[in-house]
Design an enzyme around this catalytic site. Structure first.
Site, PDB file in Angstrom:
ATOM      1  N   TYR A  49       0.897  -1.158  -0.070  1.00  0.00           N
ATOM      2  CA  TYR A  49       0.011   0.014   0.242  1.00  0.00           C
ATOM      3  C   TYR A  49       0.902   1.296   0.060  1.00  0.00           C
ATOM      4  O   TYR A  49       1.923   1.270   0.698  1.00  0.00           O
ATOM      5  CB  TYR A  49      -0.916   0.029   1.318  1.00  0.00           C
ATOM      6  CG  TYR A  49      -2.386  -0.315   0.776  1.00  0.00           C
ATOM      7  CD1 TYR A  49      -3.056   0.751   0.037  1.00  0.00           C
ATOM      8  CD2 TYR A  49      -3.119  -1.215   1.260  1.00  0.00           C
ATOM      9  CE1 TYR A  49      -4.073   0.656  -0.409  1.00  0.00           C
ATOM     10  CE2 TYR A  49      -4.437  -1.382   0.800  1.00  0.00           C
ATOM     11  CZ  TYR A  49      -4.887  -0.297  -0.196  1.00  0.00           C
ATOM     12  OH  TYR A  49      -6.142  -0.584  -0.479  1.00  0.00           O
ATOM     13  N   GLU A  51      -0.557   4.782  -0.442  1.00  0.00           N
ATOM     14  CA  GLU A  51      -1.258   5.966  -0.682  1.00  0.00           C
ATOM     15  C   GLU A  51      -0.201   7.230  -0.283  1.00  0.00           C
ATOM     16  O   GLU A  51       0.388   7.475   0.549  1.00  0.00           O
ATOM     17  CB  GLU A  51      -2.424   6.063   0.237  1.00  0.00           C
ATOM     18  CG  GLU A  51      -3.485   5.115  -0.215  1.00  0.00           C
ATOM     19  CD  GLU A  51      -5.014   5.145   0.756  1.00  0.00           C
ATOM     20  OE1 GLU A  51      -4.938   6.080   1.635  1.00  0.00           O
ATOM     21  OE2 GLU A  51      -5.457   4.307   0.524  1.00  0.00           O
ATOM     22  N   ASP A 195      -6.572  14.353 -24.941  1.00  0.00           N
ATOM     23  CA  ASP A 195      -6.501  12.870 -24.587  1.00  0.00           C
ATOM     24  C   ASP A 195      -5.998  12.024 -25.627  1.00  0.00           C
ATOM     25  O   ASP A 195      -6.488  12.035 -26.812  1.00  0.00           O
ATOM     26  CB  ASP A 195      -7.946  12.543 -24.481  1.00  0.00           C
ATOM     27  CG  ASP A 195      -7.978  10.993 -23.906  1.00  0.00           C
ATOM     28  OD1 ASP A 195      -6.969  10.219 -24.161  1.00  0.00           O
ATOM     29  OD2 ASP A 195      -9.230  10.494 -23.520  1.00  0.00           O
ATOM     30  N   THR A 221      -3.436   6.583 -21.788  1.00  0.00           N
ATOM     31  CA  THR A 221      -3.434   5.195 -21.250  1.00  0.00           C
ATOM     32  C   THR A 221      -1.783   4.803 -21.672  1.00  0.00           C
ATOM     33  O   THR A 221      -1.225   5.495 -22.362  1.00  0.00           O
ATOM     34  CB  THR A 221      -4.234   4.166 -21.968  1.00  0.00           C
ATOM     35  OG1 THR A 221      -4.162   4.317 -23.271  1.00  0.00           O
ATOM     36  CG2 THR A 221      -5.680   4.436 -21.525  1.00  0.00           C
ATOM     37  N   LYS A 224      -2.390   0.380 -25.299  1.00  0.00           N
ATOM     38  CA  LYS A 224      -2.577   0.944 -26.805  1.00  0.00           C
ATOM     39  C   LYS A 224      -1.385   1.134 -27.445  1.00  0.00           C
ATOM     40  O   LYS A 224      -0.474   0.134 -27.374  1.00  0.00           O
ATOM     41  CB  LYS A 224      -3.521   2.228 -26.846  1.00  0.00           C
ATOM     42  CG  LYS A 224      -4.787   1.733 -26.168  1.00  0.00           C
ATOM     43  CD  LYS A 224      -5.806   3.326 -26.342  1.00  0.00           C
ATOM     44  CE  LYS A 224      -6.901   2.872 -25.674  1.00  0.00           C
ATOM     45  NZ  LYS A 224      -7.171   3.608 -24.427  1.00  0.00           N
ATOM     46  N   ARG A 230      -1.864  -2.113 -18.744  1.00  0.00           N
ATOM     47  CA  ARG A 230      -3.284  -1.243 -18.646  1.00  0.00           C
ATOM     48  C   ARG A 230      -3.260  -0.519 -17.651  1.00  0.00           C
ATOM     49  O   ARG A 230      -2.700  -0.756 -16.317  1.00  0.00           O
ATOM     50  CB  ARG A 230      -4.460  -2.145 -18.436  1.00  0.00           C
ATOM     51  CG  ARG A 230      -4.527  -3.324 -19.506  1.00  0.00           C
ATOM     52  CD  ARG A 230      -5.179  -2.874 -20.743  1.00  0.00           C
ATOM     53  NE  ARG A 230      -6.314  -2.239 -20.469  1.00  0.00           N
ATOM     54  CZ  ARG A 230      -7.359  -3.119 -20.951  1.00  0.00           C
ATOM     55  NH1 ARG A 230      -7.370  -4.019 -21.264  1.00  0.00           N
ATOM     56  NH2 ARG A 230      -8.549  -2.355 -20.828  1.00  0.00           N
TER      57      ARG A 230
END
Ligand code: DSN
Length: 411
Positions: A49, A51, A195, A221, A224, A230
Site C-alpha cells: 500500500y 497512498e 487525450d 493510457t 494501446k 493497462r
C-alpha cells in the site's frame, strides 16, 4: 501452481492464452506487452500500500515503492518532454476525471468531440460521470470530409465559451491539429485537455504532433500504442502539479497499483529504445496497407483512410451491421470491434461500422505482406458468410498463420 490451487481459473487462463495465440487481434486499443512487463505486473509490488506520493506516504515501508514511482515519473517526463507527470491513474478514464477535477467545478461547460464522431465516453457522454458532472457541448466531424472542421470548432467555442476544450478521440483515423486547438482554447479563454490515449506511442516516435506544451493537461493510457500495462497517465506543467496530484489522491483514488506503476516505468524505458520508433513506423505502414487493400476490394473507409494506427470501415453498402460483422469475424479468428461511423443511423450496440487497427499485429512481427492476407481473409469471410465450409477453411488458415507469429516466441 495455479493449476492445483484453482483449476477453474487455470482453465480460463489457458483458454485465453490459446485464443490470443491463435487469433489475429485488430482492436486498435489492444496490444501485447513484453514478457518483462508481464512479469513486473505480477511481482511483489502488488503487496504494498502506498497512498500518497514519494516521500509523503500514509504508510510505512515505502522506500522502494518511492523509488519505483520516482523512476516512472522521471521517465514519463523525459519521454514526453513534460514538466510533470502523474503515473497513478488506474486508467485513462481516471486520468481524465482527475484532469477535470483539477480545472473544473461541477456544472462547468466542456466542449469535446461527440462520441458519435469518435470521441470517448469520458468526453461528456450523458451516461458517463463527465456528462453528469459537467455541462457538455460537442463538436462533430464534417459530414463531407469526416474530419474535424477546426473553423466549426472555433465557432462553437466562441459561442459556448466552455471552461475546457477536450481534444483527442477513441476512433479518429486522422492527425489531430493540437496547435489549432490551442489557438481556439486561447481565443475562447478555455483550458485545453488533450487525450492522447490512442496515439501516445505515435507521439513518442514523433509520427504525430505532440500536445505537450500546448495543452494544460495531457492524459493517456499506457497500453494501446504505448505497449505498456493497462493504466493511465497525466502530464501537465509544474504550475498544476500540486492541484493535479491532489485530484488523484485524495480526490478520486486511494492506493496506487505499484505493480502496474513498475510495469509502466519499464514500458517508458522500452519506448526510449530506438526499436520503438521502428515499431511505431511499422504500425502506420501496416495500417496504410490494410486501408489500401480494403479500398481495392471496394470498401468505403471513414474519411477515406488513415494517418495513424486505426481505421473504420463503413458497412452500409455491405448488407451487414458492425455487431454482426464483429461476431462473424470472431468465428474465423479475427478480433475486431463494432464502431459507430459519423452520423451513424444505427445505435451503438448495432453500428454501421467496424474499427480495426494494427498495434497488436505489428507487435507480433507482421508486416505489409501479412496485411494483404488478413484483408483477403476478412473480405472472403464477408462474401462467404453463409458458407460454413469456406468459413471453416478460413478459420483453419488463420489459426495456422497466427501461430507463425507467436506472442512470446521464447516461451
Ligand atoms: N476503450 C478504449 C478504446 O477501445 O478505444 C478507449 O478507452
Amino acid at each position: 501452481m495455479l493449476r492445483e490451487v484453482d483449476a477453474e481459473i487455470y482453465r480460463v487462463l489457458v483458454n485465453e492464452q490459446k485464443k490470443q495465440r491463435d487469433t489475429i487481434g485488430l482492436i486498435p486499443s489492444e496490444n501485447i506487452v513484453s514478457r518483462e512487463i508481464l512479469r513486473l505486473a505480477g511481482t511483489v509490488f502488488t503487496n504494498k500500500y502506498a497512498e500518497g506520493y514519494p516521500g509523503k506516504r500514509y504508510y510505512g515501508g515505502c522506500q522502494f515503492i518511492d523509488e519505483i514511482e520516482e523512476i516512472a515519473v522521471r521517465r514519463a517526463c523525459m519521454l514526453f518532454n513534460s514538466e510533470h507527470a502523474n503515473v497513478q491513474p488506474h486508467s485513462g478514464s481516471q486520468a481524465n476525471m482527475a484532469a477535470y477535477f483539477t480545472a473544473l467545478k461541477p456544472g462547468d461547460k466542456i466542449l469535446a468531440m461527440n462520441i458519435l464522431a469518435g470521441g470517448h465516453l469520458t468526453h461528456g457522454l450523458r451516461t458517463n460521470f463527465s456528462g453528469t458532472f459537467y455541462n457538455a457541448v460537442f463538436y462533430d466531424v464534417d459530414r463531407e470530409t469526416e474530419r474535424i472542421n477546426y473553423e466549426k470548432v472555433r465557432e462553437i467555442a466562441v459561442r459556448e465559451k466552455p471552461r475546457m476544450i477536450v481534444c483527442g478521440a477513441s476512433s479518429y483515423p486522422r492527425i489531430i491539429d493540437f496547435g489549432r486547438f490551442h489557438e481556439i482554447a486561447a481565443e475562447a479563454g478555455a483550458y485545453m485537455l488533450s487525450d492522447i490515449a490512442h496515439i501516445s506511442g505515435l507521439i513518442v516516435a514523433k509520427l504525430h504532433p505532440s500536445p505537450v506544451g500546448l495543452a494544460d493537461f495531457v492524459t493517456s493510457t499506457t497500453h494501446k500504442t504505448m505497449r505498456g500495462p493497462r493504466g493511465g497517465l497525466i502530464l501537465c506543467g509544474s504550475k498544476y502539479r500540486e492541484k493535479l496530484d491532489n485530484s488523484i489522491i485524495p480526490g478520486i483514488q486511494g492506493g496506487p497499483l505499484m505493480h502496474i506503476i513498475a510495469a509502466k516505468a519499464l514500458a517508458f524505458k522500452e519506448a526510449m529504445q530506438p526499436g520503438f520508433n521502428d515499431y511505431q513506423k511499422q504500425i502506420i505502414l501496416n495500417c496504410k496497407k490494410l486501408c489500401a487493400e480494403f479500398k481495392n476490394r471496394g470498401y468505403r473507409l471513414v474519411s477515406g483512410g488513415s494517418d495513424n494506427h486505426l481505421f473504420v470501415i463503413d458497412l452500409r453498402d455491405k448488407g451487414i451491421h458492425g455487431c454482426e460483422f464483429e461476431k462473424l469475424l470472431e468465428r474465423v479468428g479475427i478480433i475486431t470491434n463494432k464502431n459507430l461511423i459519423p452520423f451513424d443511423p444505427q445505435p451503438p450496440r448495432v453500428t454501421s461500422g467496424i474499427r480495426m487497427g494494427t498495434p497488436l499485429v505489428t507487435s507480433r512481427g507482421m508486416k505489409e505482406k501479412e496485411m494483404e492476407l488478413i484483408a483477403g481473409w476478412i473480405d472472403s469471410t464477408l462474401k462467404n458468410r453463409e458458407n460454413n465450409r469456406v468459413l471453416k477453411d478460413i478459420s483453419k488458415q488463420i489459426r495456422r498463420f497466427a501461430r507463425e507469429f507467436p506472442i512470446y516466441p521464447e516461451a
